[in-house]
Motif scaffolding. Structure first.
Motif, PDB file in Angstrom:
ATOM      1  N   PRO A 129       0.803  -1.229   0.000  1.00 22.22           N
ATOM      2  CA  PRO A 129       0.000   0.000   0.000  1.00 22.22           C
ATOM      3  C   PRO A 129       0.838   1.284   0.000  1.00 22.22           C
ATOM      4  N   ASP A 130       1.889   1.321   0.818  1.00 23.65           N
ATOM      5  CA  ASP A 130       2.661   2.567   0.892  1.00 23.65           C
ATOM      6  C   ASP A 130       3.403   2.870  -0.399  1.00 23.65           C
ATOM      7  N   VAL A 131       3.800   1.832  -1.094  1.00 28.15           N
ATOM      8  CA  VAL A 131       4.474   2.037  -2.389  1.00 28.15           C
ATOM      9  C   VAL A 131       3.464   2.557  -3.412  1.00 28.15           C
ATOM     10  N   LEU A 132       2.276   1.974  -3.395  1.00 28.91           N
ATOM     11  CA  LEU A 132       1.219   2.454  -4.306  1.00 28.91           C
ATOM     12  C   LEU A 132       0.932   3.927  -4.042  1.00 28.91           C
ATOM     13  N   ARG A 133       0.795   4.274  -2.764  1.00 26.79           N
ATOM     14  CA  ARG A 133       0.490   5.671  -2.398  1.00 26.79           C
ATOM     15  C   ARG A 133       1.588   6.604  -2.879  1.00 26.79           C
ATOM     16  N   LYS A 134       2.811   6.190  -2.677  1.00 29.46           N
ATOM     17  CA  LYS A 134       3.936   7.055  -3.039  1.00 29.46           C
ATOM     18  C   LYS A 134       3.979   7.259  -4.558  1.00 29.46           C
ATOM     19  N   LYS A 135       3.774   6.182  -5.304  1.00 30.07           N
ATOM     20  CA  LYS A 135       3.822   6.296  -6.772  1.00 30.07           C
ATOM     21  C   LYS A 135       2.718   7.227  -7.274  1.00 30.07           C
ATOM     22  N   ILE A 165     -16.318  11.524 -11.539  1.00 31.87           N
ATOM     23  CA  ILE A 165     -15.073  11.846 -10.817  1.00 31.87           C
ATOM     24  C   ILE A 165     -14.663  13.292 -11.103  1.00 31.87           C
ATOM     25  N   GLU A 166     -14.731  13.681 -12.372  1.00 31.02           N
ATOM     26  CA  GLU A 166     -14.385  15.061 -12.739  1.00 31.02           C
ATOM     27  C   GLU A 166     -15.241  16.059 -11.959  1.00 31.02           C
ATOM     28  N   GLU A 167     -16.515  15.754 -11.893  1.00 37.26           N
ATOM     29  CA  GLU A 167     -17.433  16.665 -11.220  1.00 37.26           C
ATOM     30  C   GLU A 167     -17.075  16.825  -9.740  1.00 37.26           C
ATOM     31  N   ARG A 168     -16.785  15.682  -9.123  1.00 38.13           N
ATOM     32  CA  ARG A 168     -16.528  15.697  -7.679  1.00 38.13           C
ATOM     33  C   ARG A 168     -15.261  16.482  -7.332  1.00 38.13           C
ATOM     34  N   TYR A 169     -14.247  16.383  -8.191  1.00 45.12           N
ATOM     35  CA  TYR A 169     -12.957  16.990  -7.842  1.00 45.12           C
ATOM     36  C   TYR A 169     -12.677  18.273  -8.607  1.00 45.12           C
ATOM     37  N   ALA A 170     -13.651  18.725  -9.400  1.00 47.04           N
ATOM     38  CA  ALA A 170     -13.430  19.830 -10.339  1.00 47.04           C
ATOM     39  C   ALA A 170     -12.559  20.950  -9.784  1.00 47.04           C
ATOM     40  N   SER A 171     -12.901  21.410  -8.602  1.00 47.07           N
ATOM     41  CA  SER A 171     -12.205  22.617  -8.138  1.00 47.07           C
ATOM     42  C   SER A 171     -11.370  22.355  -6.886  1.00 47.07           C
ATOM     43  N   GLY A 172     -11.174  21.099  -6.565  1.00 47.71           N
ATOM     44  CA  GLY A 172     -10.513  20.794  -5.298  1.00 47.71           C
ATOM     45  C   GLY A 172      -8.993  20.785  -5.331  1.00 47.71           C
ATOM     46  N   GLY A 173      -8.416  20.856  -6.541  1.00 51.43           N
ATOM     47  CA  GLY A 173      -6.951  20.801  -6.638  1.00 51.43           C
ATOM     48  C   GLY A 173      -6.445  19.363  -6.698  1.00 51.43           C
ATOM     49  N   TYR A 174      -5.171  19.222  -7.015  1.00 53.93           N
ATOM     50  CA  TYR A 174      -4.596  17.889  -7.246  1.00 53.93           C
ATOM     51  C   TYR A 174      -4.348  17.083  -5.972  1.00 53.93           C
ATOM     52  N   GLY A 175      -4.010  17.790  -4.889  1.00 50.51           N
ATOM     53  CA  GLY A 175      -3.592  17.080  -3.671  1.00 50.51           C
ATOM     54  C   GLY A 175      -4.623  16.098  -3.151  1.00 50.51           C
ATOM     55  N   PRO A 176      -5.809  16.579  -2.808  1.00 51.76           N
ATOM     56  CA  PRO A 176      -6.842  15.672  -2.281  1.00 51.76           C
ATOM     57  C   PRO A 176      -7.273  14.619  -3.312  1.00 51.76           C
ATOM     58  N   PHE A 177      -7.277  15.030  -4.578  1.00 51.55           N
ATOM     59  CA  PHE A 177      -7.650  14.087  -5.637  1.00 51.55           C
ATOM     60  C   PHE A 177      -6.682  12.902  -5.660  1.00 51.55           C
ATOM     61  N   LYS A 178      -5.392  13.205  -5.678  1.00 53.16           N
ATOM     62  CA  LYS A 178      -4.394  12.130  -5.707  1.00 53.16           C
ATOM     63  C   LYS A 178      -4.500  11.226  -4.487  1.00 53.16           C
ATOM     64  N   ALA A 179      -4.739  11.837  -3.333  1.00 55.83           N
ATOM     65  CA  ALA A 179      -4.839  11.036  -2.103  1.00 55.83           C
ATOM     66  C   ALA A 179      -6.006  10.048  -2.221  1.00 55.83           C
ATOM     67  N   ASP A 180      -7.121  10.495  -2.810  1.00 54.07           N
ATOM     68  CA  ASP A 180      -8.280   9.613  -2.951  1.00 54.07           C
ATOM     69  C   ASP A 180      -8.060   8.542  -4.030  1.00 54.07           C
ATOM     70  N   VAL A 181      -7.355   8.899  -5.093  1.00 52.61           N
ATOM     71  CA  VAL A 181      -7.017   7.891  -6.109  1.00 52.61           C
ATOM     72  C   VAL A 181      -6.202   6.784  -5.446  1.00 52.61           C
ATOM     73  N   ALA A 182      -5.225   7.199  -4.641  1.00 49.52           N
ATOM     74  CA  ALA A 182      -4.361   6.218  -3.969  1.00 49.52           C
ATOM     75  C   ALA A 182      -5.189   5.290  -3.078  1.00 49.52           C
ATOM     76  N   GLU A 183      -6.098   5.875  -2.295  1.00 48.71           N
ATOM     77  CA  GLU A 183      -6.905   5.027  -1.405  1.00 48.71           C
ATOM     78  C   GLU A 183      -7.801   4.079  -2.201  1.00 48.71           C
ATOM     79  N   ALA A 184      -8.324   4.560  -3.335  1.00 46.94           N
ATOM     80  CA  ALA A 184      -9.176   3.691  -4.167  1.00 46.94           C
ATOM     81  C   ALA A 184      -8.383   2.497  -4.691  1.00 46.94           C
ATOM     82  N   VAL A 185      -7.142   2.757  -5.091  1.00 49.88           N
ATOM     83  CA  VAL A 185      -6.317   1.666  -5.633  1.00 49.88           C
ATOM     84  C   VAL A 185      -5.936   0.694  -4.515  1.00 49.88           C
TER      85      VAL A 185
END
Ligand code: TYM
Length: 307
Positions: free
Chosen positions: A209-215, A254-274
């Motif tokens: 998991p931590d490697v996935l998150r980091k990548k 997904i686009e709608e949900r993250y439209a204006s939130g910036g990359y940081g939170p989006f990436k964190a959620d992608v990582a958790e989904a994976v």
């Protein structure tokens, strides 16, 4: 409906394989009589270690079961255990076009820059055509990078039928709507791959998991901070596709949900989904892989059915 697909045992399996391969295998087995083949004969066209290949064959069989293939429903087997595949490759090579083989982009990519290019690497798509045609497959679940090979298989079937009478079914490719071509996270203009991509940009199915998150955290994003797909945003598009594959949501949602939130939170959620998608796969893999005897037994049953 007959379903057939194949996957190579060499190279660690990655998220692209999951998207174009594994998840489609598990889904299509519900739709007909399905055959899934560990294509070890394809893997010997480039340099390999025989002992390692045997282990990787079991690794891949375990991953096929861990991602949802049911041995009671699907026929899972090893290509070299069924000698008809090698025979078909020779017989069909007589109706395969040399010119068309030379135009295969995968041959050009894989052959480029190698000191030794085997004739097998060149005729590889004929073996793949044999795999498919032998089983009279209607449907072949694959990723986008196999499209040209599938076209060649169709051409071979058509030429053979025209010359010798109706013999082979012409197969149709099944491609995912989203994620037919998952790109490298560091170089999102190249496809995710253990041979052509970057190690940091390739999400391995067995990465902790931590490697996935980091990548995912260090994935290349594009200028601007909008989370949307587009040709000008290959990095963000890749992350949206990955999240869509992992959660089953549409890219639009997904686009709608993250439209204006910036990359940081989006990436964190992608990582958790994976991580959430792969954690149970990794647990099942560990369990299935620990019993090599049972895996070998299942593959022997599969080979018998396939023959
Ligand atoms: P292989 O082993 O390279 O890949 C297995 C499957 O994973 C898909 N794939 C991807 N999908 C989306 N994005 C990516 N970045 C990505 N990378 C790989 C591939 O499209 C494939 O579906 N020649 C084939 C194996 C083969 C085969 C066959 C397939 C041999 N005989 C008969 C179908 C039918 C190959 O090397 O796949």
């Amino acid at each position: 409906m007959r379903v057939f697909s194949g996957i190579q045992p060499t190279g660690a399996k990655h998220f692209g394989n999951y998207s174009g391969g594994f998840r489609q295998y598990a889904a299509t087995q519900e739709r007909g009589e399905a055959f899934f083949c560990v294509v070890d004969l394809h893997s010997i066209t480039v340099d390999y270690d025989p002992a390692a290949l045997r282990e990787q064959t079991l690794d891949l069989a375990a991953m096929l079961f861990a991602t949802g293939l049911d041995p009671g429903r699907s026929t899972v087997f090893v290509q070299s255990h069924v000698t008809a595949h090698a025979e078909a490759a020779w017989l069909l090579s007589a109706v395969a076009s040399y010119g068309q083989l030379g135009r295969m982009t995968q041959f050009k990519d894989k052959g480029d820059g190698r000191e030794f290019v085997s004739a097998g690497l060149f005729t590889y798509p004929v073996l793949m055509a044999g795999d498919i045609l032998l089983y009279q497959a209607d449907a072949v679940p694959i990723g986008d990078d196999q499209r040209q090979h599938l076209e060649l298989a169709r051409d071979i079937a058509e030429r053979f039928n025209a010359r010798f009478g109706e013999t082979f079914r012409e197969p149709t490719g099944i491609y995912p709507n989203v994620g037919a071509r998952i790109m490298d996270l560091q170089e999102p203009t190249r496809k995710m791959s253990t041979t052509g991509g970057t190690p940091q940009g390739t999400l391995l199915l067995l990465d902790p998991p931590d490697v996935l998150r980091k990548k995912i955290r260090s994935a290349v994003t594009d200028s601007g901070s909008e989370v949307r797909r587009g040709d000008d945003k290959p990095g963000v598009t890749t992350l949206i596709d990955i999240m869509s594959v992992a959660t089953g949501e549409t890219p639009g949602a997904i686009e709608e949900r993250y439209a204006s939130g910036g990359y940081g939170p989006f990436k964190a959620d992608v990582a958790e989904a994976v991580v959430e998608l792969l954690a149970p796969v990794q647990a099942r893999y560990a369990e299935v892989r620990s019993d090599a005897g049972e895996l070998e037994r299942l593959l022997a049953v599969g080979a018998r059915k396939a023959r």
